[in-house]
Design an enzyme around this catalytic site. Sequence first.
Site, PDB file in Angstrom:
ATOM      1  N   ALA A 115      -3.548  14.125   9.610  1.00  0.00           N
ATOM      2  CA  ALA A 115      -3.778  12.695   9.836  1.00  0.00           C
ATOM      3  C   ALA A 115      -3.110  12.228  11.127  1.00  0.00           C
ATOM      4  O   ALA A 115      -3.652  11.394  11.861  1.00  0.00           O
ATOM      5  CB  ALA A 115      -3.270  11.881   8.648  1.00  0.00           C
ATOM      6  N   GLU A 123       0.855  -1.187   0.000  1.00  0.00           N
ATOM      7  CA  GLU A 123       0.000   0.000   0.000  1.00  0.00           C
ATOM      8  C   GLU A 123       0.893   1.238   0.000  1.00  0.00           C
ATOM      9  O   GLU A 123       1.767   1.380   0.861  1.00  0.00           O
ATOM     10  CB  GLU A 123      -0.913   0.030   1.223  1.00  0.00           C
ATOM     11  CG  GLU A 123      -1.845   1.243   1.203  1.00  0.00           C
ATOM     12  CD  GLU A 123      -2.634   1.423   2.477  1.00  0.00           C
ATOM     13  OE1 GLU A 123      -3.866   1.477   2.405  1.00  0.00           O
ATOM     14  OE2 GLU A 123      -2.007   1.530   3.555  1.00  0.00           O
ATOM     15  N   GLU A 133      -5.264  13.507  13.983  1.00  0.00           N
ATOM     16  CA  GLU A 133      -6.518  12.738  14.041  1.00  0.00           C
ATOM     17  C   GLU A 133      -6.281  11.365  14.662  1.00  0.00           C
ATOM     18  O   GLU A 133      -7.078  10.874  15.471  1.00  0.00           O
ATOM     19  CB  GLU A 133      -7.083  12.609  12.616  1.00  0.00           C
ATOM     20  CG  GLU A 133      -8.520  12.113  12.554  1.00  0.00           C
ATOM     21  CD  GLU A 133      -8.623  10.620  12.299  1.00  0.00           C
ATOM     22  OE1 GLU A 133      -9.739  10.090  12.327  1.00  0.00           O
ATOM     23  OE2 GLU A 133      -7.560   9.973  12.111  1.00  0.00           O
TER      24      GLU A 133
END
Length: 201
Positions: free
Chosen positions: A153, A141, A156
């Site tokens: 990100a 990925e 978060e």
Amino acid sequence: MSEELSHFLLVYKFGLAEIGTKISILTEELTHRGRHNPIEHVSPRLKTTSSITAKARRINCPMAFDALRARIRDIAGIRIVCSFVSDVYTVADMLTRQPDITLIQTKDYIAAPKANGYRSLHLIVEIPVFLSEQVVSVPVEVQLRTAAMDFWASLEHKIHYKYDPAVPGALREELAAAAEDAARLDRRMELLHRQIHGPRH
């Protein structure tokens, strides 16, 4: 089982090394040619055996290697942080045009952000790993994002870790607003970049 799983993970480690080498070559070549280097930094990540086991349970995946290989596509992952949004797509194109990389899946959370504001470009690619007796195609990925997206990100993730499983509504609203602020910053920086260097730089 743990020892067998560790052995299973070796080929994913090798796949990460192959992708990492390709990114290093691109970075060095662009720098040598005096061109704008779109890559700020790179972070490889290999799931731990406990993380794989937890995800397998969560998605009802049998703990058989064929099933794990087929259903968990992010065992090996690499994050590429770029300066500008246009760089994200440039680097993605540079990687996927290479003849030994096969693009399996694209999820563009920049064009279509998640409901919580998350933005990133996710690719699942396969890369050949040449072992002593066989060649194995390894899925990796690849996450590509800007520094602003990466900062958001990271924040978060920390908030969700602290308040798991339920993030307070006020914090969710602040996170969503911060995601919009980060996106506005990316747009302004992109505009400045193009004014200084031109659209083709």
